[in-house]
Design an enzyme around this catalytic site. Structure first.
Site, PDB file in Angstrom:
ATOM      1  CE  LYS A 186     -45.308 -27.852  78.268  1.00 22.86           C
ATOM      2  NZ  LYS A 186     -46.006 -27.778  77.440  1.00 22.86           N
TER       3      LYS A 186
ATOM      4  CG  HIS B 267     -40.533 -21.991  74.871  1.00 19.83           C
ATOM      5  ND1 HIS B 267     -40.765 -21.495  76.043  1.00 19.83           N
ATOM      6  CD2 HIS B 267     -41.458 -22.780  74.159  1.00 19.83           C
ATOM      7  CE1 HIS B 267     -41.459 -22.054  76.172  1.00 19.83           C
ATOM      8  NE2 HIS B 267     -42.142 -22.959  75.350  1.00 19.83           N
TER       9      HIS B 267
ATOM     10  CB  SER C 177     -43.674 -31.066  82.220  1.00 19.60           C
ATOM     11  OG  SER C 177     -44.522 -29.791  81.739  1.00 19.60           O
TER      12      SER C 177
ATOM     13  CE1 TYR D 229     -45.742 -24.433  86.999  1.00 16.61           C
ATOM     14  CE2 TYR D 229     -45.540 -25.303  89.323  1.00 16.61           C
ATOM     15  CZ  TYR D 229     -45.774 -25.320  88.505  1.00 16.61           C
ATOM     16  OH  TYR D 229     -47.329 -26.930  88.048  1.00 16.61           O
TER      17      TYR D 229
ATOM     18  CG  PHE E 246     -53.363 -27.238  87.822  1.00 18.05           C
ATOM     19  CD1 PHE E 246     -53.025 -27.008  87.050  1.00 18.05           C
ATOM     20  CD2 PHE E 246     -54.076 -28.216  88.694  1.00 18.05           C
ATOM     21  CE1 PHE E 246     -52.266 -27.959  85.569  1.00 18.05           C
ATOM     22  CE2 PHE E 246     -54.291 -29.523  86.802  1.00 18.05           C
ATOM     23  CZ  PHE E 246     -53.183 -28.950  86.006  1.00 18.05           C
TER      24      PHE E 246
HETATM   25  S1  PPS Z   1     -45.025 -24.583  76.714  1.00 14.31           S
HETATM   26  O1  PPS Z   1     -46.057 -25.283  76.659  1.00 14.31           O
HETATM   27  O2  PPS Z   1     -44.328 -23.970  77.723  1.00 14.31           O
HETATM   28  O3  PPS Z   1     -45.532 -22.640  77.041  1.00 14.31           O
HETATM   29  O4  PPS Z   1     -46.286 -24.981  78.641  1.00 14.31           O
HETATM   30  P1  PPS Z   1     -46.011 -24.021  80.290  1.00 14.31           P
HETATM   31  O5  PPS Z   1     -46.880 -23.096  80.540  1.00 14.31           O
HETATM   32  O6  PPS Z   1     -44.540 -23.230  80.106  1.00 14.31           O
HETATM   33  O7  PPS Z   1     -45.643 -25.289  81.297  1.00 14.31           O
HETATM   34  C1  PPS Z   1     -47.240 -26.185  81.081  1.00 14.31           C
HETATM   35  C2  PPS Z   1     -47.021 -26.363  82.382  1.00 14.31           C
HETATM   36  O8  PPS Z   1     -47.212 -25.391  83.506  1.00 14.31           O
HETATM   37  C3  PPS Z   1     -48.574 -25.841  84.039  1.00 14.31           C
HETATM   38  N1  PPS Z   1     -49.126 -24.959  85.163  1.00 14.31           N
HETATM   39  C4  PPS Z   1     -50.010 -24.548  85.789  1.00 14.31           C
HETATM   40  N2  PPS Z   1     -48.938 -25.330  87.356  1.00 14.31           N
HETATM   41  C5  PPS Z   1     -49.619 -24.675  87.916  1.00 14.31           C
HETATM   42  N3  PPS Z   1     -50.638 -23.721  88.328  1.00 14.31           N
HETATM   43  C6  PPS Z   1     -50.855 -23.220  87.208  1.00 14.31           C
HETATM   44  N4  PPS Z   1     -51.988 -21.528  86.845  1.00 14.31           N
HETATM   45  C7  PPS Z   1     -50.373 -23.667  85.903  1.00 14.31           C
HETATM   46  N5  PPS Z   1     -50.306 -23.510  84.777  1.00 14.31           N
HETATM   47  C8  PPS Z   1     -49.729 -24.651  83.632  1.00 14.31           C
HETATM   48  C9  PPS Z   1     -49.053 -27.197  83.514  1.00 14.31           C
HETATM   49  O9  PPS Z   1     -49.893 -27.983  83.672  1.00 14.31           O
HETATM   50  C10 PPS Z   1     -47.723 -27.704  82.805  1.00 14.31           C
HETATM   51  O10 PPS Z   1     -47.134 -28.478  83.523  1.00 14.31           O
HETATM   52  P2  PPS Z   1     -47.069 -30.402  83.616  1.00 14.31           P
HETATM   53  O11 PPS Z   1     -45.918 -30.421  85.311  1.00 14.31           O
HETATM   54  O12 PPS Z   1     -47.017 -30.471  82.548  1.00 14.31           O
HETATM   55  O13 PPS Z   1     -48.719 -30.165  84.416  1.00 14.31           O
END
Ligand code: PPS
Length: 310
Positions: A60, A121, A151, A206, A242
């Protein structure tokens, strides 16, 4: 097999997969979902080649976002090409497997020609040795632990293959004790931080990506040996906001069936913000967390930010 056929086969197999929540077992003290532990001897023998790129994160932390940026950079911002398949088909998840090991990140990777972009991961000590022997580049993305655990909580609730998260308070305790899948957040972020000078690791945050996406896209592209014009950087930023990724079926995990991702509970692309944690941590939980955090990070201070105003 072409990417499209591989994807259709994957979807078909995923739909057949029983949506049981997997228990966690351990590999060298790291809790991982049972199917991953059962096929870990295969993961350890994975053959990486020079030129393969590893994107490593604790769950996440912004993996999918970073993968999309990297794919756009490596494909000269060809939007159509970057929609050739969903994220997990374009850039497979190294250790991920289902009870059927034929449906795994490894199976996909073995059918791809290097150089490949690979998601993991795994904490640094479990990364297959061949990545280091081949001198592969690694992009590590870290996210502050409070937003990470929030998250992860939503993800574990909606992903019906992950262990049952239970109530928030207990979940937070498990996170602090390193009992969630992929283990201790603290050890994970510190492990890659300590090795970033010795190994070829670009360490990103991030929060920095949210604060100034263009600056971080440039850092990533330079790490990959590419110099991008301002227009190209701006285009990548625009395609990886996002909102843009929420609307991109090849980047928003909408390909994963509802029997696995229960979207009535939460979306994969949930909020995408820095500083959502105060909506979930009580003041008491925050006080306990802060004390524990400072103790755990004392030996390796890493400049995490819990809001963008810091
Ligand atoms: S995983 O399942 O571990 O691979 O997830 P991961 O992609 O690492 O993390 C998911 C979180 O990243 C947010 N996310 C983003 N944030 C900002 N901009 C963009 N473009 C973006 N893409 C994915 C996603 O919404 C998850 O965070 P949260 O806080 O749950 O929204």
């Amino acid at each position: 097999m072409g990417l499209r056929r591989l994807f259709l086969k994957y979807l078909h197999e995923m739909e057949k997969t029983e949506n049981t929540r997997c228990p966690l077992l351990e590999v060298r003290g790291i809790p991982l979902p049972e199917p991953i532990v059962r096929h870990f001897s295969r993961v350890e023998k994975f053959q990486a080649f020079k030129g393969d790129l590893l994107i490593a994160t604790y769950p996440k932390a912004g993996t999918t976002w970073t993968q999309e940026i990297v794919d756009l950079i490596l494909n000269e911002v060809d939007e159509e090409k970057c929609r050739r398949g969903p994220t997990h088909v374009r850039m497979p998840f190294l250790e991920m497997t289902s009870p059927d090991p034929n449906i795994s990140g490894m199976a996909k990777l073995e059918k791809m020609d290097p150089p490949r972009v690979i998601k993991t991961h795994l904490p640094i000590q479990l990364v297959p040795q061949s990545f280091w022997d081949a001198g592969c580049k690694v992009i590590y993305v870290a996210r502050n632990p409070k937003d990470s655990v929030v998250s992860y909580f939503y993800f574990d609730r909606m992903n019906l293959t992950q262990p049952e998260p239970g109530p928030w308070g207990e979940y937070l305790e498990k996170f602090m004790k390193g009992q969630l899948g992929w283990g201790s957040w603290y050890d994970h972020v510190k492990g890659y931080w300590r090795e970033k000078q010795n190994k070829n690791i670009l360490y990103l945050f991030y929060e920095d990506m949210k604060e100034n996406s263009a600056r971080e896209v440039i850092r990533i592209s330079e790490f990959l040996g590419q110099h991008l014009s301002k227009d190209v950087v701006d285009k990548i930023v625009k395609l990886t906001t996002f909102a843009a990724m929420c609307d991109n079926p090849m980047a928003n995990y909408s390909a994963v069936p509802d029997t696995i991702f229960d979207r009535k509970v939460s979306q994969f692309m949930r909020k995408g913000e820095v500083g959502d944690w105060p909506n979930h941590f009580s003041p008491e939980e925050d006080a306990v967390f802060e004390e524990h955090y400072h103790k755990m990070m004392a030996d390796t201070p890493i400049p995490f930010r819990f809001s963008l105003s810091e």
